[in-house]
Scaffold this active site. Structure first.
Site, PDB file in Angstrom:
ATOM      1  N   CYS A 119       0.820  -1.217   0.000  1.00 22.65           N
ATOM      2  CA  CYS A 119       0.000   0.000   0.000  1.00 22.65           C
ATOM      3  C   CYS A 119       0.847   1.258   0.000  1.00 22.65           C
ATOM      4  O   CYS A 119       0.320   2.350  -0.237  1.00 22.65           O
ATOM      5  CB  CYS A 119      -0.944   0.006   1.200  1.00 22.65           C
ATOM      6  SG  CYS A 119      -0.101   0.089   2.798  1.00 22.65           S
ATOM      7  N   SER A 124       8.810   1.563   6.603  1.00 27.51           N
ATOM      8  CA  SER A 124       7.369   1.392   6.440  1.00 27.51           C
ATOM      9  C   SER A 124       6.599   2.668   6.776  1.00 27.51           C
ATOM     10  O   SER A 124       7.083   3.535   7.505  1.00 27.51           O
ATOM     11  CB  SER A 124       6.854   0.266   7.352  1.00 27.51           C
ATOM     12  OG  SER A 124       7.315  -0.987   6.918  1.00 27.51           O
TER      13      SER A 124
END
Length: 340
Positions: free
Chosen positions: A56, A111
């Site tokens: 994502c 991340s």
């Protein structure tokens, strides 16, 4: 030279939400959803091995060949994506920097949510898929194996893994803050991936409330409905006969275009407008977006996407800054060893 079977050179070409934003990732990610396109990319780049890591918040292509040229990789990738990703927004690394970047990624240092563990599964799935498709063999298999070992060390020797968080965790926090102890009366959860499962588990903890699980195939929705005490609908059924009462929509699929058009939510939105009811919360974590973006800003609805979770993600990163320093030291050490 990175030490790999066959002494191949290892490289990386890719981008993330930091360079192109979440919306910018969508078209390029959608272009690599099937094997034919991934095989075409491997040929276009002129490499011997390829692993595509699409999440994502990033799209990265790890490659291996006897000799790699950074300018050629950048130009070939930009041509392949046909303007979906500009050449100047592509990160290109060769040798040890590419390996160190992969080690940092799988250890969740890069991340969107530092310390999350979903990326380990995503990286493992990426290398296993590439090997099954014949796109990757021993060279990248060796590097990815070492990367997964690095992640295990980081999460064992630092506190990054002590309180597991993820994008889904942040979404649940937002949902819980909005609905309070009672939770949403009717939740519509779309997709069968890890994030939908986590949100489904969180919603199942509420004693009251109906959970409707939706998937392209009814069987996928039924599996989650049975697990989290809900009912199932296929995507076709949802479009044909949408519920007139919805408090929460959560969607996180890998579809190449929106799976929830505005007219599907129109009846439930109309039921909330002009009567003093709180707006419907739509949490859209699809890349590209799952919900028709024209709904943003309309009366009766609050749309949350990945970019709306950035504040919470940054607070989490600040809290773990000391652990990040220790984790970076492990990443540098192990990537350097592989590069000797």
């Amino acid at each position: 030279m990175v030490s790999t079977p066959g002494e191949y050179q290892v490289g990386l070409i890719g981008t993330s939400f930091r360079q192109v934003g979440f919306e910018g990732l969508g078209p390029a990610t959608a272009a690599l959803t099937d094997y034919v396109r991934r095989a075409a990319l491997k040929e276009a780049l002129g490499v011997c091995e390829l692993v595509v890591l699409a999440t994502c918040n990033r799209l990265e292509c790890y490659v291996a060949a006897a000799k790699l040229d950074a300018q050629r990789l950048r130009a070939s990738a930009a041509k392949f994506f046909r303007g979906e990703l500009r050449a100047d927004l592509l990160q290109v690394e060769l040798g040890r920097p590419a390996v160190e970047h992969l080690f940092a990624v799988v250890s969740s240092l890069d991340s969107f949510v530092v310390g999350e563990t979903d990326v380990v599964r995503q990286v493992r799935r990426a290398i296993e898929s590439a090997q099954a498709e014949g796109l990757a063999r021993e060279a990248l298999g060796h590097v990815f194996d070492r990367a997964l070992q690095c992640a295990r060390r980081v999460h064992t020797e630092t506190a990054l893994g002590s309180t597991p968080v993820s994008v889904a965790t942040l979404a649940v926090q937002k949902i819980q803050r909005h609905f309070g102890e009672l939770g949403p009366s009717v939740s519509l959860l779309v997709g069968t991936g890890d994030m939908t499962r986590k949100v489904g588990a969180a919603m199942a903890r509420y004693e009251q409330g109906e959970r409707i699980f939706v998937n392209r195939t009814l069987a996928g929705a039924e599996e989650l409905a049975e697990r989290f005490q809900g009912r199932a609908m296929s995507l076709e059924q949802l479009h044909r006969d949408p519920p007139r009462e919805i408090d929460l929509v959560f969607s996180a699929t890998s579809a190449s275009e929106p799976v929830i058009p505005a007219e599907t939510l129109a009846p439930a939105i109309a039921a909330r407008v002009g009567c003093g009811r709180a707006p419907m919360i739509v949490c859209d974590l699809g890349v590209p977006r799952d919900v028709d973006p024209s709904l943003e800003g309309r009366e009766g609805i609050v749309l949350l996407a990945l970019e709306h979770l950035e504040v919470l993600a940054e607070l989490n990163r600040t809290r773990l800054e000391d652990e990040l320093d220790a984790a970076r030291a492990i990443v540098r050490d192990l990537s350097t060893r592989l590069s000797r």
